[in-house]
Write a protein that holds these residues in place. Structure first.
Motif, PDB file in Angstrom:
ATOM      1  N   SER B 242      -5.701  -2.431  -2.305  1.00  0.00           N
ATOM      2  CA  SER B 242      -7.720  -2.268  -1.983  1.00  0.00           C
ATOM      3  C   SER B 242      -7.446  -0.572  -1.112  1.00  0.00           C
ATOM      4  N   ILE B 257      -7.221   0.297  -6.340  1.00  0.00           N
ATOM      5  CA  ILE B 257      -8.452  -0.337  -7.126  1.00  0.00           C
ATOM      6  C   ILE B 257      -9.702   0.172  -6.115  1.00  0.00           C
ATOM      7  N   SER B 260     -13.281   5.152  -5.533  1.00  0.00           N
ATOM      8  CA  SER B 260     -12.835   6.129  -5.212  1.00  0.00           C
ATOM      9  C   SER B 260     -10.902   5.860  -6.088  1.00  0.00           C
ATOM     10  N   SER B 275     -10.976  -8.132   1.205  1.00  0.00           N
ATOM     11  CA  SER B 275     -12.206  -9.385   1.517  1.00  0.00           C
ATOM     12  C   SER B 275     -13.122  -8.784  -0.054  1.00  0.00           C
ATOM     13  N   GLN B 279     -17.494  -1.782  -2.588  1.00  0.00           N
ATOM     14  CA  GLN B 279     -16.673  -0.591  -3.255  1.00  0.00           C
ATOM     15  C   GLN B 279     -14.891  -0.931  -3.837  1.00  0.00           C
ATOM     16  N   ASN B 294      -7.825 -16.242  -0.020  1.00  0.00           N
ATOM     17  CA  ASN B 294      -8.164 -15.354   1.490  1.00  0.00           C
ATOM     18  C   ASN B 294      -8.381 -16.733   2.391  1.00  0.00           C
TER      19      ASN B 294
HETATM   20  C1  LIG Z   1     -16.900   5.960   0.075  1.00  0.00           C
HETATM   21  C2  LIG Z   1     -16.316   4.615   0.107  1.00  0.00           C
HETATM   22  C3  LIG Z   1     -15.160   4.395  -1.165  1.00  0.00           C
HETATM   23  C4  LIG Z   1     -14.174   3.593  -1.132  1.00  0.00           C
HETATM   24  N1  LIG Z   1     -13.829   3.298  -2.297  1.00  0.00           N
HETATM   25  C5  LIG Z   1     -12.793   2.396  -1.904  1.00  0.00           C
HETATM   26  C6  LIG Z   1     -11.299   1.590  -3.104  1.00  0.00           C
HETATM   27  O1  LIG Z   1     -11.678   2.539  -4.018  1.00  0.00           O
HETATM   28  N2  LIG Z   1     -10.734   0.618  -3.036  1.00  0.00           N
HETATM   29  C7  LIG Z   1     -11.143   0.071  -1.875  1.00  0.00           C
HETATM   30  O2  LIG Z   1     -10.119  -0.896  -2.299  1.00  0.00           O
HETATM   31  N3  LIG Z   1     -11.997   0.157  -0.376  1.00  0.00           N
HETATM   32  C8  LIG Z   1     -12.969   1.024  -0.936  1.00  0.00           C
HETATM   33  N4  LIG Z   1     -13.416   2.045   0.368  1.00  0.00           N
HETATM   34  C9  LIG Z   1     -12.951   0.627   1.729  1.00  0.00           C
HETATM   35  C10 LIG Z   1     -14.342  -0.787   1.641  1.00  0.00           C
HETATM   36  O3  LIG Z   1     -15.411  -0.918   1.763  1.00  0.00           O
HETATM   37  C11 LIG Z   1     -13.425  -1.377   2.323  1.00  0.00           C
HETATM   38  O4  LIG Z   1     -12.890  -1.068   3.946  1.00  0.00           O
HETATM   39  C12 LIG Z   1     -11.844  -2.543   1.869  1.00  0.00           C
HETATM   40  O5  LIG Z   1     -11.873  -2.329   0.515  1.00  0.00           O
HETATM   41  C13 LIG Z   1     -11.484  -2.765   2.410  1.00  0.00           C
HETATM   42  O6  LIG Z   1      -9.695  -3.397   1.902  1.00  0.00           O
HETATM   43  P1  LIG Z   1      -9.203  -5.074   2.598  1.00  0.00           P
HETATM   44  O7  LIG Z   1     -10.097  -5.834   1.921  1.00  0.00           O
HETATM   45  O8  LIG Z   1      -7.947  -4.963   2.240  1.00  0.00           O
HETATM   46  O9  LIG Z   1      -9.880  -5.507   3.889  1.00  0.00           O
HETATM   47  P2  LIG Z   1     -10.596  -6.138   5.061  1.00  0.00           P
HETATM   48  O10 LIG Z   1     -12.273  -5.684   4.215  1.00  0.00           O
HETATM   49  O11 LIG Z   1     -10.045  -5.683   6.512  1.00  0.00           O
HETATM   50  O12 LIG Z   1     -10.097  -7.639   4.468  1.00  0.00           O
HETATM   51  C14 LIG Z   1      -9.027  -8.280   4.651  1.00  0.00           C
HETATM   52  C15 LIG Z   1      -9.266  -9.662   4.394  1.00  0.00           C
HETATM   53  O13 LIG Z   1      -8.086 -10.521   4.748  1.00  0.00           O
HETATM   54  C16 LIG Z   1      -7.990 -11.372   4.694  1.00  0.00           C
HETATM   55  N5  LIG Z   1      -6.827 -12.175   5.713  1.00  0.00           N
HETATM   56  C17 LIG Z   1      -6.447 -11.238   6.760  1.00  0.00           C
HETATM   57  N6  LIG Z   1      -4.913 -12.350   6.613  1.00  0.00           N
HETATM   58  C18 LIG Z   1      -5.314 -12.998   6.018  1.00  0.00           C
HETATM   59  C19 LIG Z   1      -4.251 -14.266   5.626  1.00  0.00           C
HETATM   60  N7  LIG Z   1      -3.219 -14.127   6.378  1.00  0.00           N
HETATM   61  N8  LIG Z   1      -4.491 -15.075   4.376  1.00  0.00           N
HETATM   62  C20 LIG Z   1      -5.267 -14.493   3.548  1.00  0.00           C
HETATM   63  N9  LIG Z   1      -6.066 -13.675   4.265  1.00  0.00           N
HETATM   64  C21 LIG Z   1      -6.597 -13.047   5.089  1.00  0.00           C
HETATM   65  C22 LIG Z   1      -9.321 -11.610   5.836  1.00  0.00           C
HETATM   66  O14 LIG Z   1     -10.182 -12.508   5.312  1.00  0.00           O
HETATM   67  C23 LIG Z   1      -9.834  -9.998   5.434  1.00  0.00           C
HETATM   68  O15 LIG Z   1     -11.072 -10.913   3.907  1.00  0.00           O
HETATM   69  C24 LIG Z   1     -14.548   2.560   0.296  1.00  0.00           C
HETATM   70  C25 LIG Z   1     -15.285   2.692   1.011  1.00  0.00           C
HETATM   71  C26 LIG Z   1     -16.144   3.509   1.418  1.00  0.00           C
HETATM   72  C27 LIG Z   1     -17.078   4.037   2.144  1.00  0.00           C
END
Ligand SMILES: Cc1cc2nc3c(=O)[nH]c(=O)nc-3n(C[C@H](O)[C@H](O)[C@H](O)COP(=O)(O)OP(=O)(O)OC[C@H]3O[C@@H](n4cnc5c(N)ncnc54)[C@H](O)[C@@H]3O)c2cc1C
Ligand SMILES: Nc1ncnc2c1ncn2[C@@H]1O[C@H](COP(=O)(O)O)[C@@H](O)[C@H]1O
Lengths: 260, 330
Positions: B242, B257, B260, B275, B279, B294
């Protein structure tokens, strides 16, 4: 160079969200708060610009008294002083009122560059920065991944969709909305935390700000209901302890998805 | 006074942004609920072919806002042109696709007109004679139902996949294409964009991968990527991530992935500690089989998952590596 950076306090990511009794908002007593992630990057970009070109970094945050937590964090990381617009945020989904108050505070302050995050993690509007640019009547660019300043001009790298970028130029004053990942965040030092306590934190009230910047009589949005989304997809949740669940998943991947 | 619903389309260099059709589908649906005419706008320069393509859809009229100063896109030129259009036509509702470009100009346009933009909407319906829009809050963990108050025009931008392009209705006969003359001057455009480019240096093309294990912020520390790599090795797949994982520099950009980053469509996608923000989802929802691991049973990623394991990834992933090993050798 005078830089104003807008920093919002949002519920911390890892906290379970629960609705309050009349489902009008989330239950705030459950929450802990942190700095909106893109705003932390905007703050870092502001500090780096100051280190390179000199000047001053002013932090601006609107919200109830609890938002002073992120203001102090920003001051501890190196911002010079802060402005806190003390107001409630929750019912204001129409952004306009907060943006108007913020614009008025910024206008009074004066600036070369205003930096905001591209989007807040709670409301996810992705609008406040762009609205501020309009209210302040300055050019803007969104989703910025690099900032260069030469003379009175800005040269910024704007993120486009699907891994594309472009360079955009404009003259100062201007507003940029900053994307996460533009730089590497710093930590506050002990010294910084100590110094933060002595830095100026000015409080402004809606009444003060709206005396010179009238509330728009225009269109607003009304929140009817907040609810946990209903899932449509029939995800098969695989039960059991880790080993058991893993074995069942492998079985499914083999027989149903035909992958292994 | 016209009170139409207007869809704003997006194109670049004669190529449609595919979300244009989703915005048009939304506009058609809303217009039919409100019994109002639906019209479409194309903006740019030299757009005869594009305008004709939209005119073949079920719209009452296509407006062509054609001016050399609308190419390349700038927020100033788009805001000025659309402000003139809205002032002259007084539409009831303007529907836009929630693209990067729309994020860049639409809030400004709405503010200029003293109106309000309901951004990133995922659905709408009539309820007691009132038009109710739904949008996500808290990164997809809550939904909110909203409506407009005060005088139109209202602005709505629709999320990728919120409405389906397949639902666009065709017209019985081609709609008239009308040119709306905009008044623009070069001096009004304050930002200057150079040619778009991609960061060079591609060592991996995730779009071609058959199996992808994607790591999210749930892995907590960079060193835990090794665990994800081990799972990928066990399956003969590639590691992706992510955005926050790539922002931290734990994985190179080319393994990101999402909207963007890369759009992938492997046979198997396993999201670990992701999560499922929209995006990210737009970049992987074409995967054939989606598995999500998750600890949060309400994580939005489960909305697109075929199989879900709710649990601590640090327990589940080692067990999974172990079971895959057994299955391979068995
Ligand atoms: C214009 C724009 C473009 C973007 N482009 C992208 C893009 O191309 N790709 C992208 O990925 N994001 C993009 N984003 C960001 C996106 O909005 C999210 O912020 C991002 O995807 C969140 O990443 P994440 O799921 O890794 O983190 P988080 O949202 O923080 O999720 C972490 C997850 O891990 C879980 N977790 C935590 N600890 C454990 C554990 N021990 N065991 C199991 N599960 C656990 C939690 O429950 C949570 O669901 C963009 C945002 C904007 C505004
Ligand atoms: N209450 C606030 N206080 C300070 N900055 C804010 C506030 N609300 C929004 N912003 C800024 O505007 C950006 C976009 O927010 P939003 O329009 O809510 O997605 C955020 O990243 C912040 O930089």
């Amino acid at each position: 160079m005078k830089i104003i950076v807008c920093v919002k306090q949002v519920p911390a990511r890892d906290f379970p969200l629960r609705l309050n009794d009349d489902a009008s908002w989330i239950r705030e007593s459950d929450l802990s708060y942190e700095m909106n992630e893109p705003d932390a990057y905007a703050l870092e970009a502001a500090l780096q610009l100051k280190e390179k070109h000199g000047g001053e970094v002013v932090v601006l945050s609107a919200g109830p008294p609890r938002v002073q937590q992120v203001i102090r964090e920003a001051l501890a990381k190196g911002a010079d002083r802060a402005i806190h617009i003390e107001c409630d945020l929750e019912p204001l989904l129409g952004t306009d009122r907060v943006a108007r108050m913020m614009a008025e505070a910024i206008r009074r302050e004066g600036f070369d560059v205003v930096l905001t995050g591209l989007q807040s993690e709670d409301l996810g509007l992705g609008q406040t920065g762009v609205i501020l640019a309009e209210l302040l009547n300055v050019p803007h660019a969104t989703i910025i991944m690099e900032v260069q300043v030469e003379e009175q001009r800005l040269r910024v790298k704007q993120e486009l969709e699907a891994g594309w970028f472009q360079w955009v130029e404009m003259s100062l004053p201007a507003l940029l909305t900053i994307q996460s990942g533009i730089n590497k965040l710093r930590y506050a030092t002990l010294m910084g935390i100590k110094k933060a306590k002595t830095k100026e934190l000015r409080r402004l009230t809606p009444a003060e700000l709206e005396a010179t910047a009238p509330v728009s009589g225009g269109t607003r949005q009304r929140l009817h209901r907040l609810y946990v989304p209903v899932r449509n997809k029939k995800t098969e949740f695989i039960e059991g302890g880790p080993q058991e669940a893993a074995a069942r998943l492998v079985e499914r991947l083999r027989t149903q998805a035909r992958i292994l | 006074m016209a009170q139409q619903v207007v869809a704003i389309t997006e194109q670049q260099g004669g190529k449609w942004h595919r979300m244009s059709w989703e915005a048009l589908a939304a506009a058609q649906q809303i217009a039919s609920e409100l019994s109002r005419p639906v019209e479409a706008v194309v903006l740019g320069h030299d757009m005869e072919r594009l305008a004709a393509e939209v005119a073949a859809k079920g719209v009452a009229r296509v407006w062509s806002l054609d001016d050399p100063l609308l190419v390349p896109y700038t927020p100033d030129a788009f805001c000025l042109a659309l402000e003139q259009f809205v002032a002259a036509q007084q539409p009831y509702l303007i529907v836009l696709p929630h693209t990067y470009q729309v994020r860049d100009f639409a809030p400004r346009l709405a503010a200029q007109l003293g109106s309000s933009l309901l951004s990133d909407c995922i659905g709408c319906r009539m309820e007691g004679g009132e038009l109710i829009f739904t949008r996500q809050l808290f990164q997809g963990r809550m939904n909110a139902d909203l409506s407009f108050e005060g005088p139109p025009p209202y602005f709505v931008s629709v999320q990728a996949g919120g409405f389906s392009a397949d639902d666009v209705k065709k017209g019985d006969a081609p709609a008239p294409v009308e040119r709306f003359a905009v008044r623009l001057e070069a001096s009004q455009i304050r930002t200057h964009a150079q040619e778009p480019f991609q960061e060079a240096k591609r060592t991996v093309d995730l779009a071609q991968a058959e199996i992808i294990i994607a790591a999210g912020r749930g892995i907590k520390e960079q060193e835990h990527l090794a665990l994800i790599q081990k799972l990928a090795d066990a399956l003969g797949g590639e590691v992706g991530g992510s955005r926050p994982i790539c922002d931290n520099g734990w994985l190179p950009m080319e393994r990101q992935i999402g909207s963007s980053g890369q759009t992938v469509a492997p046979k198997l996608y396993i999201g670990v500690g992701i999560s499922g923000a929209i995006q990210h989802l737009v970049g992987m929802k074409g995967s054939r089989t989606v598995v999500a691991i998750n600890k949060d049973p309400h994580a939005p990623i489960f909305e697109v998952a075929d199989y879900g394991i709710v649990g601590n990834l640090f327990d589940v992933v080692p067990a999974l590596i172990d079971e895959i090993g057994k299955a391979r050798s068995g």
